[in-house]
Design an enzyme around this catalytic site. Structure first.
Site, mmCIF file in Angstrom:
data_model
loop_
_atom_site.group_PDB
_atom_site.id
_atom_site.type_symbol
_atom_site.label_atom_id
_atom_site.label_comp_id
_atom_site.label_asym_id
_atom_site.label_seq_id
_atom_site.Cartn_x
_atom_site.Cartn_y
_atom_site.Cartn_z
ATOM 1 N N LYS A 22 0.850 -1.208 0.000
ATOM 2 C CA LYS A 22 0.000 0.000 0.000
ATOM 3 C C LYS A 22 0.876 1.245 0.000
ATOM 4 O O LYS A 22 0.667 2.172 -0.798
ATOM 5 C CB LYS A 22 -0.887 0.005 1.236
ATOM 6 C CG LYS A 22 -1.565 1.332 1.533
ATOM 7 C CD LYS A 22 -2.508 1.286 2.721
ATOM 8 C CE LYS A 22 -1.813 1.423 4.051
ATOM 9 N NZ LYS A 22 -1.459 2.809 4.420
ATOM 10 N N ASN A 23 1.887 1.264 0.861
ATOM 11 C CA ASN A 23 2.675 2.481 1.062
ATOM 12 C C ASN A 23 3.725 2.714 -0.010
ATOM 13 O O ASN A 23 4.423 3.733 0.020
ATOM 14 C CB ASN A 23 3.299 2.494 2.459
ATOM 15 C CG ASN A 23 2.224 2.654 3.532
ATOM 16 O OD1 ASN A 23 1.073 2.969 3.217
ATOM 17 N ND2 ASN A 23 2.580 2.412 4.766
ATOM 18 N N ARG A 91 -4.864 10.496 4.566
ATOM 19 C CA ARG A 91 -3.813 11.512 4.723
ATOM 20 C C ARG A 91 -2.782 11.439 3.616
ATOM 21 O O ARG A 91 -2.177 12.438 3.260
ATOM 22 C CB ARG A 91 -3.083 11.339 6.051
ATOM 23 C CG ARG A 91 -3.874 10.947 7.231
ATOM 24 C CD ARG A 91 -2.961 10.656 8.357
ATOM 25 N NE ARG A 91 -1.737 11.381 8.206
ATOM 26 C CZ ARG A 91 -1.627 12.703 8.333
ATOM 27 N NH1 ARG A 91 -2.686 13.391 8.621
ATOM 28 N NH2 ARG A 91 -0.493 13.312 8.158
ATOM 29 N N CYS A 115 -5.210 12.185 12.918
ATOM 30 C CA CYS A 115 -5.904 10.896 12.816
ATOM 31 C C CYS A 115 -5.735 10.210 14.176
ATOM 32 O O CYS A 115 -5.134 10.761 15.095
ATOM 33 C CB CYS A 115 -5.325 10.059 11.675
ATOM 34 S SG CYS A 115 -3.782 9.291 12.099
ATOM 35 N N ARG A 120 0.026 14.311 13.315
ATOM 36 C CA ARG A 120 0.593 14.047 11.983
ATOM 37 C C ARG A 120 0.594 15.297 11.102
ATOM 38 O O ARG A 120 -0.036 15.367 10.068
ATOM 39 C CB ARG A 120 -0.157 12.887 11.334
ATOM 40 C CG ARG A 120 -0.026 11.629 12.173
ATOM 41 C CD ARG A 120 -0.639 10.435 11.544
ATOM 42 N NE ARG A 120 0.136 9.980 10.383
ATOM 43 C CZ ARG A 120 -0.288 8.978 9.610
ATOM 44 N NH1 ARG A 120 -1.445 8.403 9.865
ATOM 45 N NH2 ARG A 120 0.428 8.586 8.586
ATOM 46 N N ASP A 303 4.569 0.364 12.167
ATOM 47 C CA ASP A 303 3.354 -0.254 11.610
ATOM 48 C C ASP A 303 3.198 -1.713 12.017
ATOM 49 O O ASP A 303 2.186 -2.335 11.690
ATOM 50 C CB ASP A 303 3.348 -0.159 10.073
ATOM 51 C CG ASP A 303 3.169 1.270 9.623
ATOM 52 O OD1 ASP A 303 3.371 1.538 8.427
ATOM 53 O OD2 ASP A 303 2.863 2.131 10.469
ATOM 54 N N VAL A 325 7.730 6.809 17.161
ATOM 55 C CA VAL A 325 7.420 7.531 15.923
ATOM 56 C C VAL A 325 6.147 8.358 16.055
ATOM 57 O O VAL A 325 6.117 9.527 15.674
ATOM 58 C CB VAL A 325 7.291 6.540 14.742
ATOM 59 C CG1 VAL A 325 6.875 7.258 13.466
ATOM 60 C CG2 VAL A 325 8.598 5.783 14.542
ATOM 61 N N ARG A 395 -8.559 -0.824 4.731
ATOM 62 C CA ARG A 395 -7.716 0.216 4.133
ATOM 63 C C ARG A 395 -6.369 -0.361 3.727
ATOM 64 O O ARG A 395 -5.755 0.096 2.767
ATOM 65 C CB ARG A 395 -7.491 1.360 5.134
ATOM 66 C CG ARG A 395 -8.728 2.132 5.494
ATOM 67 C CD ARG A 395 -8.397 3.369 6.272
ATOM 68 N NE ARG A 395 -7.369 4.149 5.572
ATOM 69 C CZ ARG A 395 -6.891 5.295 6.047
ATOM 70 N NH1 ARG A 395 -7.322 5.778 7.192
ATOM 71 N NH2 ARG A 395 -5.969 5.963 5.376
#
Ligand code: EPZ
Length: 416
Positions: A22-23, A91, A115, A120, A303, A325, A395
Site C-alpha cells: 500500500k505504502n 492523509r 488521525c 501528523r 506499523d 514515531v 484500508r
C-alpha cells in the site's frame, strides 16, 4: 458496518501470498501526475486506500484503467485541487502536492488533519517545498502552493518523514538544478518510488539512504514498473503464525525488508527460515517476551508495533514496547485488556506481562494496524472475538479474512 467474527484456537498452516505494498503504491500512483502519457504499474493491491487515491486522481482529470495492473495517464490535468472530503479519508493524499506543483506550477491541497494515531502535521513537506522556491500559503485549511519552476536546493528534514521524503523527491525531479535531501527517510517504499521515477527519466541517487540527490530534468516520460511486496502485511502474517503456534510460508515477499521483525521473532523463540522471496515461520510452545522499540527504517517498524504487542500479550515474561514515531499509537491496548491482556502504559512505553490465554470479546477497531492486532489476538484467544469498524482493516489488508481462512483460521466477515 461490517464486523469480523473470529473463533480462536486454530493453528495456522500453509502458504499465503503477499499483495503489493500500500505504502509504495500510493506515492507511485501519485508520481503519474509528473508525466504526460500512459504508465503501467503492476502489483497494485486491491485496498480501500487505493480506491481513495484513484478517486482523488480522477478528480484531477487523470485517466485510469485496470486493477492489479493499472494504466494511468495524467496527460490532461483539469484541476489542481485535492478537496477536504477526499483528503480527510486518507492523509496520504498529501502526496499529490509535490507532483502537482512540479508539473502544473500550482496546487491547492487540503491539510490532512490529524488521525487516531497522532496530529501528523505536514509542516516538513511545506517547509521543503518553500525551500524549493514554491510560494506556499495556508488558507481555509488548505495548502496553496505556486511556482513557475521549482529550483533545486539542499534540504534537511528535522524528522525522518516517509511521505515528506517522497513528496519532495517527486517535486525535485522537474526542478531546475540539483536537490539534496538530508536526513531522508530510508524505507524500501522510497527506493521503489525512486526506481519508478528513474524509469520515467528522473536522475536520482541515494534512495534508501539518508541522503538523496535529485538532478532536475525538463520533463519525464511514461514508464512500466512494479510495486514491491507489502512488508507490513508479510510481517502481520509472520506474527499470526507465531501467535497461533502454526507453521506458515509467506510467499512473494522480500525478507530483506523484514530484518528487524525476523530478529525479534527469533529472539522470542520462533523458527524462521528465509529464502529469496519467501519466509517460513513456525511458532509452537510458549514464546519468550522480548522488548521492542519502534524506529524509522531499518529499525523496528511502527506499523508492526500493535501486532507484536498481541504476540507479547501471550508470551512468557515481561515485554517493554516503546513507540517513538507517533504520539498516540496505543489505541489497541484498551481493547486487548478487555480480552484479558495485562498491559500498563507508561509514557511512550507499554509494559506487557504475558498471560497464558486471552479471552474472546467484542472489540472495536480504531485504526488500521490496531485492527490487525485485534484480529491476531482473536486468533489466539479462547472463544469468540467480534471486531467492529472493520473498514479500518480494509484500508490496508486485501481480504485478510480470506487469506487467514485459507490458512485454517475460523474467521468470517459479517455484514453489519
Ligand atoms: C508513513 O506515514 C506511512 N504511510 C505510515 O503508515 C507509517 O506509519 C509512517 O510513514 C512511519 O513509517 C504511508 O506511507 C502512506 P512520517 P507518514 O511522515 O509519511 C512526524 C500505515 O499504517 N512528521 O514518516 O505520514 C509525524 O507526525 C501508515 O500504513 C512531522 O512532524 O509518516 C510522525 O511523528 C500509518 N511533520 C513522524 O514525523 C511532517 O511534516 C514520522 O511521520 C511529517 C511528519
Amino acid at each position: 458496518m461490517d464486523k469480523m467474527v473470529i473463533v480462536g484456537g486454530e493453528r495456522l498452516a500453509g502458504d499465503v501470498r503477499i499483495s503489493g505494498a500500500k505504502n509504495a503504491a500510493l506515492p507511485i500512483m501519485a508520481s503519474a501526475l509528473l508525466v504526460d502519457g500512459w504508465n503501467a504499474f503492476h502489483n497494485i493491491p486491491d485496498l480501500a486506500d487505493i480506491r481513495t487515491i484513484k478517486r482523488l486522481l480522477r478528480s484531477l482529470g487523470v485517466e485510469m484503467e485496470g486493477e492489479e495492473t493499472l494504466q494511468v495517464n495524467a496527460g490532461r490535468i483539469t484541476n489542481c485541487e485535492a478537496s477536504y472530503d477526499l483528503v480527510r479519508t486518507m492523509r496520504a493524499s498529501i502526496l499529490v502536492l509535490g507532483p502537482l506543483v512540479a508539473r502544473m506550477g500550482e496546487a491547492r491541497v487540503s491539510l490532512p488533519g490529524g488521525c487516531a494515531i497522532g496530529a501528523r502535521p505536514v509542516n516538513l513537506h511545506i517547509k521543503a517545498l518553500q525551500e524549493l522556491g514554491a510560494e506556499v500559503t495556508l488558507k481555509d485549511g488548505y495548502v496553496e502552493a505556486k511556482a513557475s519552476r521549482l529550483k533545486g536546493a539542499s534540504i534537511y528534514f528535522d524528522i525522518s518523514t516517509v511521505t515528506g521524503t517522497e513528496n519532495i523527491m517527486m517535486a525535485a525531479t522537474l526542478a531546475e538544478g540539483t536537490t539534496v535531501l538530508n536526513n531522508a527517510a530510508r524505507e524500501p517504499e522510497i527506493a521503489n518510488l525512486a526506481e519508478v521515477l528513474t524509469g520515467m527519466g528522473a536522475r536520482i541517487s541515494g534512495a534508501g539512504t539518508d541522503t538523496i540527490v535529485i538532478e532536475g530534468v525538463e520533463s519525464l516520460h511514461p514508464v512500466e514498473a512494479a510495486v514491491i511486496p507489502d512488508r507490513i502485511e508479510a510481517g502481520t502474517f509472520l506474527i499470526a503464525a507465531g501467535i497461533t503456534g502454526g507453521d506458515v510460508r509467506i510467499v512473494g515477499c522480500n525478507p530483506l525488508h523484514l530484518e528487524a521483525l525476523i530478529a525479534k521473532l527469533r529472539d522470542a523463540g520462533m523458527r524462521i527460515d528465509v529464502a529469496d522471496d519467501s519466509i517460513r515461520a513456525a511458532g509452537g510452545g510458549t514464546l519468550k517476551s522480548v522488548d521492542v522499540k519502534t524506529l524509522p527504517y531499518p529499525g523496528f517498524p511502527t506499523d508492526l508495533q500493535a501486532q507484536i504487542m498481541a504476540l507479547m500479550a501471550v508470551s512468557d515474561g515481561l515485554s517493554i514496547i516503546t513507540e517513538t514515531v507517533f504520539e498516540n499509537r496505543f489505541m489497541h491496548v484498551g481493547e486487548m485488556i478487555r480480552m484479558g491482556a495485562d498491559i500498563v502504559i507508561q509514557g511512550k512505553s507499554a509494559v506487557v506481562r504475558g498471560v497464558p490465554k486471552l479471552r474472546g470479546a467484542p472489540v472495536m477497531a480504531t485504526d488500521l494496524r490496531a485492527s490487525a492486532s485485534l484480529i491476531l489476538a482473536g486468533l489466539a484467544a479462547e472463544g469468540t472475538t467480534v471486531l467492529s469498524r472493520v473498514y479500518h482493516i480494509d484500508r490496508g489488508y486485501q481480504r485478510i479474512e480470506k487469506k487467514l481462512s485459507a490458512l485454517g483460521a475460523d474467521i468470517r466477515r459479517v455484514a453489519g
